[in-house]
Design a protein around this motif. Structure first.
Motif, short mmCIF file in Angstrom:
data_model
loop_
_atom_site.label_atom_id
_atom_site.label_comp_id
_atom_site.label_asym_id
_atom_site.label_seq_id
_atom_site.Cartn_x
_atom_site.Cartn_y
_atom_site.Cartn_z
N TYR A 144 9.48 10.97 -8.24
CA TYR A 144 10.87 11.40 -8.41
C TYR A 144 11.87 10.25 -8.48
N ALA A 145 11.36 9.02 -8.48
CA ALA A 145 12.20 7.85 -8.76
C ALA A 145 13.37 7.68 -7.79
N GLN A 146 13.14 8.04 -6.54
CA GLN A 146 14.20 7.81 -5.54
C GLN A 146 14.11 6.33 -5.15
N GLU A 147 14.87 5.51 -5.86
CA GLU A 147 14.74 4.05 -5.75
C GLU A 147 16.05 3.38 -6.15
N GLN A 151 0.85 -1.20 0.00
CA GLN A 151 0.00 0.00 0.00
C GLN A 151 0.87 1.24 0.00
N LEU A 152 0.62 2.11 -0.97
CA LEU A 152 1.35 3.37 -1.05
C LEU A 152 0.35 4.48 -1.30
N MET A 153 0.62 5.64 -0.75
CA MET A 153 -0.18 6.80 -1.10
C MET A 153 0.17 7.21 -2.54
N PRO A 154 -0.80 7.74 -3.29
CA PRO A 154 -0.48 8.20 -4.66
C PRO A 154 0.61 9.27 -4.65
N SER A 155 0.77 9.92 -3.52
CA SER A 155 1.79 10.96 -3.41
C SER A 155 3.15 10.40 -2.99
N ALA A 156 3.27 9.09 -2.85
CA ALA A 156 4.57 8.51 -2.44
C ALA A 156 5.66 9.02 -3.37
N ALA A 157 6.73 9.51 -2.79
CA ALA A 157 7.76 10.22 -3.56
C ALA A 157 8.35 9.37 -4.68
N ALA A 187 25.48 -6.15 -1.08
CA ALA A 187 25.13 -5.26 0.05
C ALA A 187 25.91 -3.96 -0.06
N GLU A 188 27.21 -4.09 -0.38
CA GLU A 188 28.04 -2.89 -0.46
C GLU A 188 27.65 -2.02 -1.66
N ARG A 189 27.32 -2.68 -2.76
CA ARG A 189 26.89 -1.90 -3.92
C ARG A 189 25.58 -1.17 -3.61
N MET A 190 24.68 -1.84 -2.87
CA MET A 190 23.42 -1.17 -2.53
C MET A 190 23.69 0.05 -1.65
N GLN A 191 24.73 -0.04 -0.83
CA GLN A 191 25.09 1.13 0.00
C GLN A 191 25.64 2.26 -0.89
N ARG A 192 26.44 1.90 -1.90
CA ARG A 192 26.95 2.94 -2.81
C ARG A 192 25.80 3.57 -3.60
N SER A 193 24.88 2.71 -4.07
CA SER A 193 23.71 3.22 -4.81
C SER A 193 22.91 4.14 -3.90
N ALA A 194 22.75 3.74 -2.65
CA ALA A 194 21.97 4.54 -1.70
C ALA A 194 22.58 5.93 -1.56
N ARG A 195 23.90 5.98 -1.45
CA ARG A 195 24.54 7.30 -1.28
C ARG A 195 24.26 8.18 -2.50
N ARG A 196 24.30 7.59 -3.69
CA ARG A 196 24.09 8.38 -4.90
C ARG A 196 22.65 8.89 -5.01
N LEU A 197 21.71 8.09 -4.52
CA LEU A 197 20.30 8.46 -4.62
C LEU A 197 19.79 9.14 -3.36
N ALA A 198 20.70 9.49 -2.45
CA ALA A 198 20.34 10.14 -1.18
C ALA A 198 19.32 9.32 -0.39
N SER A 240 9.08 5.90 0.29
CA SER A 240 7.65 5.61 0.49
C SER A 240 6.92 6.78 1.16
N GLU A 241 7.64 7.80 1.53
CA GLU A 241 6.99 8.96 2.17
C GLU A 241 5.98 9.61 1.23
N ALA A 242 4.82 9.95 1.78
CA ALA A 242 3.79 10.64 1.01
C ALA A 242 4.06 12.13 1.04
N PHE A 243 4.77 12.62 0.04
CA PHE A 243 5.18 14.03 0.03
C PHE A 243 5.62 14.39 -1.38
N LEU A 244 5.11 15.49 -1.89
CA LEU A 244 5.46 15.89 -3.26
C LEU A 244 6.60 16.88 -3.36
N GLY A 245 7.14 17.32 -2.24
CA GLY A 245 8.28 18.23 -2.29
C GLY A 245 9.50 17.48 -2.77
N VAL A 246 10.42 18.20 -3.42
CA VAL A 246 11.62 17.54 -3.92
C VAL A 246 12.74 17.67 -2.90
#
Ligand SMILES: *Cc1c(COP(=O)(O)O)cnc(C)c1O
Length: 364
Positions: A69-72, A59-65, A96-107, A150-156
């Motif tokens: 904005y594809a923060q994924e 379940q996600l709100m339609p406003s899920a970021a 696991a380590e690559r996912m951490q590097r990806s995470a840093r790039r995507l904030a 997954s946050e319901a927020f439209l701000g960037v």
């Protein structure tokens, strides 16, 4: 403190017959196991709420970021059953380590390695029977961890609530037609990544960017597209989801160097290490696309192959572009070196040869 996963069992799991039928013909990414893992991160509380629960809609709100904005980010790895029934994964710490590097790039927040591995074990603890039986060829349980805003927020801005999920899908050989060489199309109008962008991160947006080039390739009778560096359109980068290798006449194994716009595959780095065992000289550098065209004509390039977790190693056949083509060097089912590398990897993954590099981690 590491994440714990509360188990809520699926009250209506698939029957043994159903699972056997799926294992007999799994395809790729079509069927999913009875359970999934979920955990939630909040900016104030960090990672928590870890659970194993029935596989099902989120379940996600339609406003899920993430939807805006594809923060994924995501990962892909496999669980392999060995002949003694045990279940193993191939270098999951690297994922696991690559996912951490990806995470840093995507904030996005980083999931610690022990929690990443913990989630794999937690899922396998309930869904172990979903790992296809040993000795059925190249079957495995494909594991797909992913993290999204997954946050319901439209701000960037980086989300203050993020969800981690892990789902799993029984997999047969990635290309159903057997080891047929793939024909590649040089994507000249579309790049998948650019300098300073997200090319080195495993994020859905890179795949979205690759689809138009991919489609153009298919329209020209090719299976996949090969992308060039976006600033000069000169150097070979990779496919939409696989890295590329070239085998030369004098046994060098050449792959594009990591420039920040190429995804560093676990398969790629493993092959670079395996090369020495197989008497090949690994070489990472920039490779002009002209070198491929000319190398095939002169015989300097003996074999070309693509690699990634899903398809392992895939021979590359013909190369096509607008107004031309270079013939295949792959024969009917791939060259000798391509197949030797493929077998060497599979033998380690399935426990048929000694794990001299210490690449396997037991999951169940
Ligand atoms: C995942 C991926 C690869 C292959 O990585 P492996 O770790 O070997 O599976 C290559 N290129 C891209 C763009 C990818 O997303």
């Amino acid at each position: 403190m590491s994440l714990t996963f509360d188990v809520r069992r699926n009250p209506t799991p698939a029957s043994e017959e159903r699972r056997a039928a799926i294992h007999a013909n799994p395809g790729f990414g079509v069927f999913f196991t009875d359970h999934m893992v979920r955990a939630v991160w909040t900016r104030s509380g960090g990672w928590g709420d870890g659970r194993v629960e029935p596989y099902g809609p989120i379940q996600l709100m339609p406003s899920a970021a993430v939807l805006h904005y594809a923060q994924e980010i995501f990962e892909g790895l496999k669980a392999y059953r060995h002949a003694d029934g045990s279940v193993w994964s191939f270098r999951p710490e690297a994922n696991a380590e690559r996912m951490q590097r990806s995470a840093r790039r995507l904030a996005l927040p980083e999931l610690p390695t022990e929690d990443f591995l913990g989630s794999l074990r937690a899922l396998l603890a309930v869904d172990e029977p979903w790992v296809p039986p040993a000795g059925t060829g190249e079957t495995s349980l494909y594991l797909r961890p992913f993290v999204f805003a997954s946050e319901a927020f439209l701000g960037v801005r980086p989300a203050n609530e993020v969800t981690y999920c892990l789902i799993a899908s029984p997999a047969g050989a990635y290309f159903s037609g057997g080891l047929k060489p793939v024909t590649l199309w040089i994507s000249q109008h579309y790049a998948r990544a650019g300098a300073g962008g997200t090319g080195a991160a495993k994020t859905g947006g890179n795949y979205a960017s690759s689809l138009a080039g991919q489609l153009e390739g298919i329209e020209h009778g090719c299976d996949q597209a090969v992308f060039l560096d976006s600033s000069t359109q000169t150097y070979i980068e990779e496919l939409g989801g696989m890295n590329l290798f070239f085998v030369t006449r004098d046994n060098r194994l050449v792959t594009p160097e990591l420039t920040g716009t190429i995804l560093e595959g676990v398969t790629r780095s493993s092959i670079l290490e395996l090369a020495k065992d197989l008497g090949l000289d690994p070489e990472e550098r920039r490779i002009p696309i002209e070198e491929w065209k000319e190398g095939v004509a002169s015989g300097e390039i003996r074999e070309v192959f693509a690699c990634g977790t899903a398809a392992v190693v895939t021979p590359v056949g013909e190369l096509r572009w607008e107004g031309g083509s270079a013939p295949s060097t792959a024969g009917e089912s791939g060259g000798e070196v391509t197949n030797a590398i493929r077998s060497a990897l599979l033998d380690v993954q399935y426990g048929r040869s000694e794990d001299t590099h210490g690449w396997l981690t037991r999951l169940a």
